[in-house]
Design a protein around this motif. Sequence first.
Motif, PDB file in Angstrom:
ATOM      1  N   ALA A  13      22.541   3.173 -39.541  1.00  0.00           N
ATOM      2  CA  ALA A  13      22.489   2.850 -38.116  1.00  0.00           C
ATOM      3  C   ALA A  13      21.130   3.224 -37.529  1.00  0.00           C
ATOM      4  CB  ALA A  13      23.613   3.566 -37.375  1.00  0.00           C
ATOM      5  N   ALA A  14      20.604   4.380 -37.922  1.00  0.00           N
ATOM      6  CA  ALA A  14      19.304   4.814 -37.405  1.00  0.00           C
ATOM      7  C   ALA A  14      18.218   3.823 -37.812  1.00  0.00           C
ATOM      8  CB  ALA A  14      18.970   6.220 -37.909  1.00  0.00           C
ATOM      9  N   ALA A  15      18.251   3.365 -39.062  1.00  0.00           N
ATOM     10  CA  ALA A  15      17.247   2.404 -39.525  1.00  0.00           C
ATOM     11  C   ALA A  15      17.385   1.085 -38.784  1.00  0.00           C
ATOM     12  CB  ALA A  15      17.382   2.198 -41.032  1.00  0.00           C
TER      13      ALA A  15
ATOM     14  N   ALA B 273      12.456  -5.242 -30.240  1.00  0.00           N
ATOM     15  CA  ALA B 273      12.581  -5.358 -28.792  1.00  0.00           C
ATOM     16  C   ALA B 273      11.262  -4.987 -28.105  1.00  0.00           C
ATOM     17  CB  ALA B 273      13.719  -4.476 -28.285  1.00  0.00           C
ATOM     18  N   GLU B 274      10.592  -3.951 -28.611  1.00  0.00           N
ATOM     19  CA  GLU B 274       9.313  -3.547 -28.023  1.00  0.00           C
ATOM     20  C   GLU B 274       8.248  -4.618 -28.222  1.00  0.00           C
ATOM     21  OE1 GLU B 274      10.060   1.246 -28.545  1.00  0.00           O
ATOM     22  OE2 GLU B 274       8.433   0.302 -29.664  1.00  0.00           O
ATOM     23  N   GLN B 275       8.250  -5.243 -29.414  1.00  0.00           N
ATOM     24  CA  GLN B 275       7.300  -6.327 -29.659  1.00  0.00           C
ATOM     25  C   GLN B 275       7.579  -7.506 -28.731  1.00  0.00           C
ATOM     26  OE1 GLN B 275       7.744  -7.092 -33.833  1.00  0.00           O
ATOM     27  NE2 GLN B 275       6.431  -5.388 -34.443  1.00  0.00           N
ATOM     28  N   THR B 276       8.873  -7.811 -28.566  1.00  0.00           N
ATOM     29  CA  THR B 276       9.255  -8.899 -27.665  1.00  0.00           C
ATOM     30  C   THR B 276       8.833  -8.556 -26.241  1.00  0.00           C
ATOM     31  OG1 THR B 276      11.125  -9.488 -29.069  1.00  0.00           O
ATOM     32  CG2 THR B 276      11.208 -10.240 -26.785  1.00  0.00           C
ATOM     33  N   LEU B 277       9.104  -7.328 -25.841  1.00  0.00           N
ATOM     34  CA  LEU B 277       8.738  -6.891 -24.499  1.00  0.00           C
ATOM     35  C   LEU B 277       7.217  -6.974 -24.300  1.00  0.00           C
ATOM     36  CD1 LEU B 277       9.621  -5.667 -21.800  1.00  0.00           C
ATOM     37  CD2 LEU B 277       9.454  -3.418 -22.841  1.00  0.00           C
ATOM     38  N   ALA B 278       6.457  -6.534 -25.303  1.00  0.00           N
ATOM     39  CA  ALA B 278       4.992  -6.571 -25.191  1.00  0.00           C
ATOM     40  C   ALA B 278       4.496  -8.011 -25.110  1.00  0.00           C
ATOM     41  CB  ALA B 278       4.355  -5.844 -26.372  1.00  0.00           C
ATOM     42  N   ARG B 279       5.054  -8.887 -25.953  1.00  0.00           N
ATOM     43  CA  ARG B 279       4.630 -10.288 -25.963  1.00  0.00           C
ATOM     44  C   ARG B 279       4.957 -10.963 -24.629  1.00  0.00           C
ATOM     45  NH1 ARG B 279       7.891 -12.279 -29.413  1.00  0.00           N
ATOM     46  NH2 ARG B 279       9.055 -13.609 -28.025  1.00  0.00           N
ATOM     47  N   VAL B 280       6.178 -10.737 -24.147  1.00  0.00           N
ATOM     48  CA  VAL B 280       6.592 -11.345 -22.882  1.00  0.00           C
ATOM     49  C   VAL B 280       5.750 -10.782 -21.740  1.00  0.00           C
ATOM     50  CG1 VAL B 280       8.496 -11.512 -21.237  1.00  0.00           C
ATOM     51  CG2 VAL B 280       8.909 -11.921 -23.657  1.00  0.00           C
TER      52      VAL B 280
ATOM     53  N   ARG C 291      20.641  -6.150 -25.430  1.00  0.00           N
ATOM     54  CA  ARG C 291      21.559  -7.012 -26.173  1.00  0.00           C
ATOM     55  C   ARG C 291      21.385  -6.805 -27.686  1.00  0.00           C
ATOM     56  NH1 ARG C 291      20.591 -12.388 -27.621  1.00  0.00           N
ATOM     57  NH2 ARG C 291      18.692 -12.100 -26.487  1.00  0.00           N
ATOM     58  N   ILE C 292      20.147  -6.707 -28.137  1.00  0.00           N
ATOM     59  CA  ILE C 292      19.873  -6.471 -29.562  1.00  0.00           C
ATOM     60  C   ILE C 292      20.409  -5.109 -29.995  1.00  0.00           C
ATOM     61  CG2 ILE C 292      18.015  -6.050 -31.228  1.00  0.00           C
ATOM     62  CD1 ILE C 292      16.394  -8.215 -29.687  1.00  0.00           C
ATOM     63  N   LEU C 293      20.180  -4.091 -29.174  1.00  0.00           N
ATOM     64  CA  LEU C 293      20.668  -2.750 -29.513  1.00  0.00           C
ATOM     65  C   LEU C 293      22.194  -2.709 -29.557  1.00  0.00           C
ATOM     66  CD1 LEU C 293      18.256  -0.411 -27.506  1.00  0.00           C
ATOM     67  CD2 LEU C 293      18.345  -0.767 -29.977  1.00  0.00           C
ATOM     68  N   LEU C 294      22.852  -3.360 -28.614  1.00  0.00           N
ATOM     69  CA  LEU C 294      24.310  -3.393 -28.595  1.00  0.00           C
ATOM     70  C   LEU C 294      24.843  -4.091 -29.839  1.00  0.00           C
ATOM     71  CD1 LEU C 294      26.985  -2.843 -27.176  1.00  0.00           C
ATOM     72  CD2 LEU C 294      26.690  -5.018 -25.965  1.00  0.00           C
TER      73      LEU C 294
ATOM     74  N   THR D   9      23.394  -4.396 -32.686  1.00  0.00           N
ATOM     75  CA  THR D   9      23.112  -3.536 -33.842  1.00  0.00           C
ATOM     76  C   THR D   9      24.125  -2.403 -33.935  1.00  0.00           C
ATOM     77  OG1 THR D   9      20.764  -4.065 -33.694  1.00  0.00           O
ATOM     78  CG2 THR D   9      21.351  -2.097 -34.943  1.00  0.00           C
ATOM     79  N   LYS D  10      24.429  -1.788 -32.808  1.00  0.00           N
ATOM     80  CA  LYS D  10      25.419  -0.708 -32.806  1.00  0.00           C
ATOM     81  C   LYS D  10      26.794  -1.219 -33.200  1.00  0.00           C
ATOM     82  CE  LYS D  10      23.260   2.374 -29.427  1.00  0.00           C
ATOM     83  NZ  LYS D  10      23.405   3.048 -28.126  1.00  0.00           N
ATOM     84  N   GLN D  11      27.195  -2.374 -32.666  1.00  0.00           N
ATOM     85  CA  GLN D  11      28.496  -2.935 -33.023  1.00  0.00           C
ATOM     86  C   GLN D  11      28.563  -3.261 -34.510  1.00  0.00           C
ATOM     87  OE1 GLN D  11      28.619  -6.161 -30.185  1.00  0.00           O
ATOM     88  NE2 GLN D  11      29.870  -4.979 -28.741  1.00  0.00           N
ATOM     89  N   GLY D  12      27.472  -3.786 -35.057  1.00  0.00           N
ATOM     90  CA  GLY D  12      27.425  -4.071 -36.492  1.00  0.00           C
ATOM     91  C   GLY D  12      27.529  -2.798 -37.321  1.00  0.00           C
ATOM     92  N   ALA D  13      26.855  -1.752 -36.898  1.00  0.00           N
ATOM     93  CA  ALA D  13      26.915  -0.475 -37.616  1.00  0.00           C
ATOM     94  C   ALA D  13      28.324   0.104 -37.581  1.00  0.00           C
ATOM     95  CB  ALA D  13      25.917   0.516 -37.016  1.00  0.00           C
ATOM     96  N   ILE D  14      29.002  -0.034 -36.448  1.00  0.00           N
ATOM     97  CA  ILE D  14      30.378   0.459 -36.335  1.00  0.00           C
ATOM     98  C   ILE D  14      31.290  -0.335 -37.269  1.00  0.00           C
ATOM     99  CG2 ILE D  14      32.373   0.572 -34.784  1.00  0.00           C
ATOM    100  CD1 ILE D  14      30.340   1.307 -32.538  1.00  0.00           C
ATOM    101  N   ARG D  15      31.163  -1.668 -37.254  1.00  0.00           N
ATOM    102  CA  ARG D  15      31.983  -2.497 -38.156  1.00  0.00           C
ATOM    103  C   ARG D  15      31.726  -2.122 -39.611  1.00  0.00           C
ATOM    104  NH1 ARG D  15      30.620  -6.484 -34.561  1.00  0.00           N
ATOM    105  NH2 ARG D  15      28.916  -7.182 -35.885  1.00  0.00           N
ATOM    106  N   ASP D  16      30.451  -1.924 -39.962  1.00  0.00           N
ATOM    107  CA  ASP D  16      30.104  -1.553 -41.341  1.00  0.00           C
ATOM    108  C   ASP D  16      30.698  -0.208 -41.723  1.00  0.00           C
ATOM    109  OD1 ASP D  16      28.688  -3.904 -41.488  1.00  0.00           O
ATOM    110  OD2 ASP D  16      26.698  -2.966 -41.343  1.00  0.00           O
ATOM    111  N   THR D  17      30.697   0.734 -40.790  1.00  0.00           N
ATOM    112  CA  THR D  17      31.239   2.066 -41.060  1.00  0.00           C
ATOM    113  C   THR D  17      32.743   2.001 -41.305  1.00  0.00           C
ATOM    114  OG1 THR D  17      29.529   3.103 -39.712  1.00  0.00           O
ATOM    115  CG2 THR D  17      31.513   4.392 -40.122  1.00  0.00           C
ATOM    116  N   VAL D  18      33.452   1.268 -40.463  1.00  0.00           N
ATOM    117  CA  VAL D  18      34.900   1.133 -40.634  1.00  0.00           C
ATOM    118  C   VAL D  18      35.207   0.417 -41.947  1.00  0.00           C
ATOM    119  CG1 VAL D  18      36.997   0.070 -39.688  1.00  0.00           C
ATOM    120  CG2 VAL D  18      35.418   1.274 -38.176  1.00  0.00           C
ATOM    121  N   SER D  19      34.430  -0.611 -42.257  1.00  0.00           N
ATOM    122  CA  SER D  19      34.630  -1.354 -43.514  1.00  0.00           C
ATOM    123  C   SER D  19      34.360  -0.453 -44.719  1.00  0.00           C
ATOM    124  CB  SER D  19      33.701  -2.570 -43.533  1.00  0.00           C
ATOM    125  OG  SER D  19      33.831  -3.269 -44.728  1.00  0.00           O
ATOM    126  N   ALA D  20      33.317   0.366 -44.646  1.00  0.00           N
ATOM    127  CA  ALA D  20      33.009   1.287 -45.748  1.00  0.00           C
ATOM    128  C   ALA D  20      34.111   2.322 -45.921  1.00  0.00           C
ATOM    129  CB  ALA D  20      31.659   1.984 -45.492  1.00  0.00           C
TER     130      ALA D  20
END
Length: 196
Positions: A20-22, A31-38, A74-77, A79-90
């Motif tokens: 999850a940290a990675a 997100a920072e690159q997107t923010l900088a570009r925008v 939105r990207i962070l959310l 990512t967190k939801q995916g990490a939670i699903r992966d944890t439960v699946s593991a």
Amino acid sequence: MATGLDRILEQIRADAEEKAAAEIAAAERDAEQTLARVAEEAEEKAAAMCAQSETQNADILAKAQSAAEFGRRRILLATKQGAIRDTVSAARERLHSLPDSEYFAVLLKLAQKNAADGEAQMRLNAKDLARMPRDFEAQLNAATPRGHITVSETPCDIADGFLLVYGGIDVNCTFDSLFEAEADALQDLAGSMLFR
């Protein structure tokens, strides 16, 4: 037995936290690159339109930053939801692939929690019947003193866990059923372990 399960859960937690940290770090970089570009694009537009109105320029920049921040959240959310699903699946996969002694210890605890008064029949799948300890039925009845449970010799079409059959009533103690019944609680628990 609880120590082995605790070690497995701790390993799952450590693996999930690392993953999850990675993923969150990567999402934040994106997100920072997107923010900088925008922001850069918005600043270029603002400079070109500077003669028109400083108010318009500030509005454009604020909207661009707001859109970029919304995208980052939105990207962070996701990512967190995916990490939670992966944890439960593991956790489900680890439970399914426990060594025989730990697996049947988990089945005993599930039987203790779900057994009712009276006569019951425990139905297992063919794989579990083949690897079941010889004294499992005795252990089962010692662990559930409110009634008597007989292990059926006929395999049941389930992936893991068991069914307890009391006359015409089936108590579904398959891992899929238990994970489904506790889905919200497990996601909350995984989320709290990953994102304290």
